[in-house]
Design a protein around this motif. Structure first.
Motif, PDB file in Angstrom:
ATOM      1  N   VAL A 229       0.836  -1.207   0.000  1.00  0.00           N
ATOM      2  CA  VAL A 229       0.000   0.000   0.000  1.00  0.00           C
ATOM      3  C   VAL A 229       0.866   1.249   0.000  1.00  0.00           C
ATOM      4  O   VAL A 229       0.711   2.151  -0.843  1.00  0.00           O
ATOM      5  CB  VAL A 229      -0.968  -0.003   1.197  1.00  0.00           C
ATOM      6  N   VAL A 230       1.796   1.332   0.951  1.00  0.00           N
ATOM      7  CA  VAL A 230       2.632   2.532   1.055  1.00  0.00           C
ATOM      8  C   VAL A 230       3.592   2.628  -0.126  1.00  0.00           C
ATOM      9  O   VAL A 230       3.781   3.703  -0.706  1.00  0.00           O
ATOM     10  CB  VAL A 230       3.408   2.537   2.385  1.00  0.00           C
ATOM     11  N   SER A 231       4.177   1.494  -0.539  1.00  0.00           N
ATOM     12  CA  SER A 231       5.191   1.535  -1.591  1.00  0.00           C
ATOM     13  C   SER A 231       4.623   1.714  -2.989  1.00  0.00           C
ATOM     14  O   SER A 231       5.327   2.181  -3.886  1.00  0.00           O
ATOM     15  CB  SER A 231       6.030   0.249  -1.547  1.00  0.00           C
ATOM     16  N   ARG A 232       3.343   1.340  -3.197  1.00  0.00           N
ATOM     17  CA  ARG A 232       2.791   1.357  -4.553  1.00  0.00           C
ATOM     18  C   ARG A 232       1.521   2.193  -4.716  1.00  0.00           C
ATOM     19  O   ARG A 232       1.078   2.412  -5.841  1.00  0.00           O
ATOM     20  CB  ARG A 232       2.496  -0.078  -5.009  1.00  0.00           C
ATOM     21  N   VAL A 234       0.893   5.184  -2.571  1.00  0.00           N
ATOM     22  CA  VAL A 234       1.062   6.503  -1.970  1.00  0.00           C
ATOM     23  C   VAL A 234       2.249   7.187  -2.623  1.00  0.00           C
ATOM     24  O   VAL A 234       3.321   6.576  -2.775  1.00  0.00           O
ATOM     25  CB  VAL A 234       1.291   6.394  -0.442  1.00  0.00           C
ATOM     26  N   ALA A 235       2.073   8.436  -3.006  1.00  0.00           N
ATOM     27  CA  ALA A 235       3.164   9.181  -3.634  1.00  0.00           C
ATOM     28  C   ALA A 235       4.349   9.300  -2.680  1.00  0.00           C
ATOM     29  O   ALA A 235       4.183   9.432  -1.462  1.00  0.00           O
ATOM     30  CB  ALA A 235       2.685  10.564  -4.041  1.00  0.00           C
ATOM     31  N   VAL A 240       3.855   8.064   5.220  1.00  0.00           N
ATOM     32  CA  VAL A 240       2.821   7.150   5.701  1.00  0.00           C
ATOM     33  C   VAL A 240       3.498   5.929   6.307  1.00  0.00           C
ATOM     34  O   VAL A 240       4.497   5.436   5.772  1.00  0.00           O
ATOM     35  CB  VAL A 240       1.870   6.696   4.567  1.00  0.00           C
ATOM     36  N   VAL A 241       2.963   5.448   7.421  1.00  0.00           N
ATOM     37  CA  VAL A 241       3.413   4.187   8.002  1.00  0.00           C
ATOM     38  C   VAL A 241       2.182   3.325   8.255  1.00  0.00           C
ATOM     39  O   VAL A 241       1.220   3.774   8.882  1.00  0.00           O
ATOM     40  CB  VAL A 241       4.180   4.396   9.320  1.00  0.00           C
ATOM     41  N   LEU A 242       2.207   2.086   7.745  1.00  0.00           N
ATOM     42  CA  LEU A 242       1.131   1.126   7.973  1.00  0.00           C
ATOM     43  C   LEU A 242       1.757  -0.115   8.602  1.00  0.00           C
ATOM     44  O   LEU A 242       2.589  -0.784   7.979  1.00  0.00           O
ATOM     45  CB  LEU A 242       0.425   0.772   6.667  1.00  0.00           C
ATOM     46  N   THR A 243       1.364  -0.414   9.831  1.00  0.00           N
ATOM     47  CA  THR A 243       1.978  -1.497  10.592  1.00  0.00           C
ATOM     48  C   THR A 243       0.926  -2.531  10.988  1.00  0.00           C
ATOM     49  O   THR A 243      -0.162  -2.168  11.446  1.00  0.00           O
ATOM     50  CB  THR A 243       2.634  -0.950  11.880  1.00  0.00           C
ATOM     51  N   VAL A 244       1.265  -3.815  10.804  1.00  0.00           N
ATOM     52  CA  VAL A 244       0.452  -4.891  11.364  1.00  0.00           C
ATOM     53  C   VAL A 244       1.074  -5.244  12.712  1.00  0.00           C
ATOM     54  O   VAL A 244       2.145  -5.856  12.784  1.00  0.00           O
ATOM     55  CB  VAL A 244       0.420  -6.128  10.444  1.00  0.00           C
ATOM     56  N   GLY A 245       0.421  -4.835  13.782  1.00  0.00           N
ATOM     57  CA  GLY A 245       0.984  -4.990  15.119  1.00  0.00           C
ATOM     58  C   GLY A 245       0.630  -6.295  15.796  1.00  0.00           C
ATOM     59  O   GLY A 245       1.374  -6.768  16.667  1.00  0.00           O
ATOM     60  N   LEU A 278      -6.977   4.009   3.821  1.00  0.00           N
ATOM     61  CA  LEU A 278      -8.062   3.240   4.437  1.00  0.00           C
ATOM     62  C   LEU A 278      -8.890   2.509   3.383  1.00  0.00           C
ATOM     63  O   LEU A 278      -9.299   1.352   3.580  1.00  0.00           O
ATOM     64  CB  LEU A 278      -8.954   4.157   5.272  1.00  0.00           C
ATOM     65  N   ARG A 279      -9.120   3.168   2.241  1.00  0.00           N
ATOM     66  CA  ARG A 279      -9.839   2.494   1.155  1.00  0.00           C
ATOM     67  C   ARG A 279      -9.036   1.290   0.638  1.00  0.00           C
ATOM     68  O   ARG A 279      -9.589   0.224   0.353  1.00  0.00           O
ATOM     69  CB  ARG A 279     -10.124   3.468   0.007  1.00  0.00           C
ATOM     70  N   ALA A 280      -7.719   1.466   0.541  1.00  0.00           N
ATOM     71  CA  ALA A 280      -6.870   0.379   0.063  1.00  0.00           C
ATOM     72  C   ALA A 280      -6.880  -0.796   1.045  1.00  0.00           C
ATOM     73  O   ALA A 280      -6.915  -1.959   0.628  1.00  0.00           O
ATOM     74  CB  ALA A 280      -5.441   0.883  -0.143  1.00  0.00           C
ATOM     75  N   VAL A 281      -6.845  -0.497   2.332  1.00  0.00           N
ATOM     76  CA  VAL A 281      -6.887  -1.567   3.335  1.00  0.00           C
ATOM     77  C   VAL A 281      -8.184  -2.359   3.208  1.00  0.00           C
ATOM     78  O   VAL A 281      -8.175  -3.608   3.169  1.00  0.00           O
ATOM     79  CB  VAL A 281      -6.743  -0.990   4.754  1.00  0.00           C
ATOM     80  N   ARG A 282      -9.306  -1.653   3.104  1.00  0.00           N
ATOM     81  CA  ARG A 282     -10.597  -2.350   2.977  1.00  0.00           C
ATOM     82  C   ARG A 282     -10.639  -3.183   1.684  1.00  0.00           C
ATOM     83  O   ARG A 282     -11.135  -4.313   1.678  1.00  0.00           O
ATOM     84  CB  ARG A 282     -11.738  -1.339   3.006  1.00  0.00           C
ATOM     85  N   ARG A 283     -10.104  -2.613   0.609  1.00  0.00           N
ATOM     86  CA  ARG A 283     -10.127  -3.322  -0.668  1.00  0.00           C
ATOM     87  C   ARG A 283      -9.304  -4.603  -0.616  1.00  0.00           C
ATOM     88  O   ARG A 283      -9.732  -5.668  -1.078  1.00  0.00           O
ATOM     89  CB  ARG A 283      -9.577  -2.403  -1.763  1.00  0.00           C
ATOM     90  N   ILE A 284      -8.118  -4.509  -0.034  1.00  0.00           N
ATOM     91  CA  ILE A 284      -7.232  -5.674   0.036  1.00  0.00           C
ATOM     92  C   ILE A 284      -7.813  -6.747   0.941  1.00  0.00           C
ATOM     93  O   ILE A 284      -7.831  -7.943   0.590  1.00  0.00           O
ATOM     94  CB  ILE A 284      -5.831  -5.245   0.513  1.00  0.00           C
ATOM     95  N   VAL A 285      -8.302  -6.358   2.098  1.00  0.00           N
ATOM     96  CA  VAL A 285      -8.877  -7.338   3.025  1.00  0.00           C
ATOM     97  C   VAL A 285     -10.079  -8.036   2.381  1.00  0.00           C
ATOM     98  O   VAL A 285     -10.200  -9.274   2.408  1.00  0.00           O
ATOM     99  CB  VAL A 285      -9.275  -6.660   4.350  1.00  0.00           C
TER     100      VAL A 285
END
Length: 413
Positions: A229-232, A234-235, A240-245, A278-285
């Motif tokens: 998501v962040v690498s592909r 987001v400009a 941006v940081v997206l972490t699976v904790g 957030l849209r990308a997270v919902r789409r991927i899940v």
């Protein structure tokens, strides 16, 4: 705003008698007895006692365990000073003589130092009330780490029960060679969102995976795909940081569970970018669950924790000038917006300017021993906030009192 030279001179005068040993005793006691979010009963009581002794009118239990002290002295502006009080669920590994005595709980983010600074500044300003005019409000906030403390205080009438601020001021201990006071005008910290994901599968015996829909495998695909998501999406210009904790699933080696749960954390500095991620997270899940043939759609719950922290640029510049006057021009610099997050800004009523800066605290011996050819490399190799070996240098206790005192005096008439 008073002239920096005047504020610096007055600050030196009224903090000349601050006793480092007394501050260190108070700090070490707090460090030995850390308390988690909304459990800061002992810490709050100690702060409240100090404020009462200094002459403040004190309210306890604000927003659960919050403390508010009010000291009015003539006409003038109202200044709020804030310090957060909670510790973290971290097992301390510093080896300090005054290490935490509470199993699995530690002041790993330095909030014990924040309370000490707050108490020291409150004492100094109360003792020198003849030198200023206005109203000083000291706020001991609970539960910064869980994200609910500031909101709880506001919901409990913080903005209506106490004098409305003209400015809100706060600071945070940070890694870096002790003796610097970074200031950032404008955006200084990021927004933070927690995202909970539930993947529904069909459980069964580990020997017969063909009869199940394995949510663990689906969760693994989700974790892997989220890394794009962040690498592909987001400009590169946006931070941006997206972490699976967390990822939780299953109870036994040979049982395929019926569901898997993931906990994500998102840090952003632009609301449009936040919405896109957030849209990308919902789409991927959703897409991975459909691909796996999950029997029910996934659950994606977004819980907003912290807004962006945006310093008032004029206020920050004025206080930075005072700190330069106090500690030297080279000690104050702008290291730009951080990906860390805070609920500090929620304490400010709408339209009230606020300023939030840092006090670096890595002991000289630790800094010198850290690997790295320059300051940036060393910074990445010394213990930081939330580390089990984070141990601020007590030598910054008195300077941290002075930064708060001088900031308050920059506004009090």
């Amino acid at each position: 705003m008073n002239e920096p030279s005047t504020v610096a001179r007055l600050t030196r005068e009224i903090t000349a008698d601050v006793k480092p040993a007394a501050l260190e005793d108070f700090y070490q006691d707090l460090h030995r007895h850390p308390e988690l979010a909304f459990q800061e009963h002992r810490t709050a009581a100690k702060l409240a006692s100090r404020l009462r002794t200094a002459g403040y009118a004190v309210a306890e239990g604000v927003g659960g365990t919050g403390v508010v002290g009010v000291l009015a002295h003539g006409d003038g502006p109202t200044v709020w000073l804030r310090g957060d009080m909670d510790a973290l669920p971290v097992q301390e590994a510093t080896g300090l003589e005054y290490a935490s005595t509470v199993e699995g709980v530690m002041h790993a983010c330095g909030h014990d130092m924040h309370v000490t600074w707050l108490a020291g500044a409150a004492d100094a300003l109360a003792s020198a009330r003849g030198t200023w005019s206005g109203t000083l409000v000291v706020v001991g906030q609970p539960a910064e780490e869980s994200g609910g403390g500031a909101a709880a205080m506001v919901a409990d009438g913080l903005h209506t029960r106490f004098p409305r601020p003209d400015v809100l001021l706060g600071q945070h201990v940070a890694p870096g060679p002790a003796g610097f006071y970074p200031h950032t005008p404008g955006l200084t910290m990021s927004a933070s969102d927690d995202i909970d994901v539930v993947v529904h599968g069909v459980g069964g015996h580990g020997s017969r995976p063909e009869s199940t829909t394995d949510p663990v495998v689906t969760a693994a695909y989700i974790v892997t795909r989220l890394q794009t998501v962040v690498s592909r999406e987001v400009a590169a210009a946006h931070s941006v940081v997206l972490t699976v904790g967390q990822i939780h699933a299953g109870t036994k080696h040979n049982i395929i569970p019926a569901e898997a749960r993931l906990s994500l954390n998102l840090r952003t500095q632009d609301p449009h970018v936040r919405d896109r991620v957030l849209r990308a997270v919902r789409r991927i899940v959703t897409g991975e669950c459909r691909t796996a043939g999950c029997p029910a759609p996934p659950e994606v719950t977004v819980r907003s924790g912290y807004p962006n922290t945006v310093n008032d640029a004029v206020l920050d510049g004025e206080i930075a000038d005072v700190h330069r006057e106090l500690f030297g021009t080279a000690t104050v610099f702008d290291f730009g917006p951080a990906m860390g997050s805070e609920d500090f800004s929620l304490l400010a009523p709408e339209g009230v300017p606020y300023d939030y800066w840092y006090v670096t605290s890595t002991p000289a011996a630790v800094w010198e021993a850290a690997s790295g050819a320059d300051r940036a490399e060393k910074f990445g190799n010394v213990p930081g906030n939330h580390s089990p070996v984070f141990a601020p240098d007590p030598a910054v206790l008195v300077p941290g009192v002075r930064t708060l005192v001088s900031a308050a005096l920059s506004r009090l008439a």
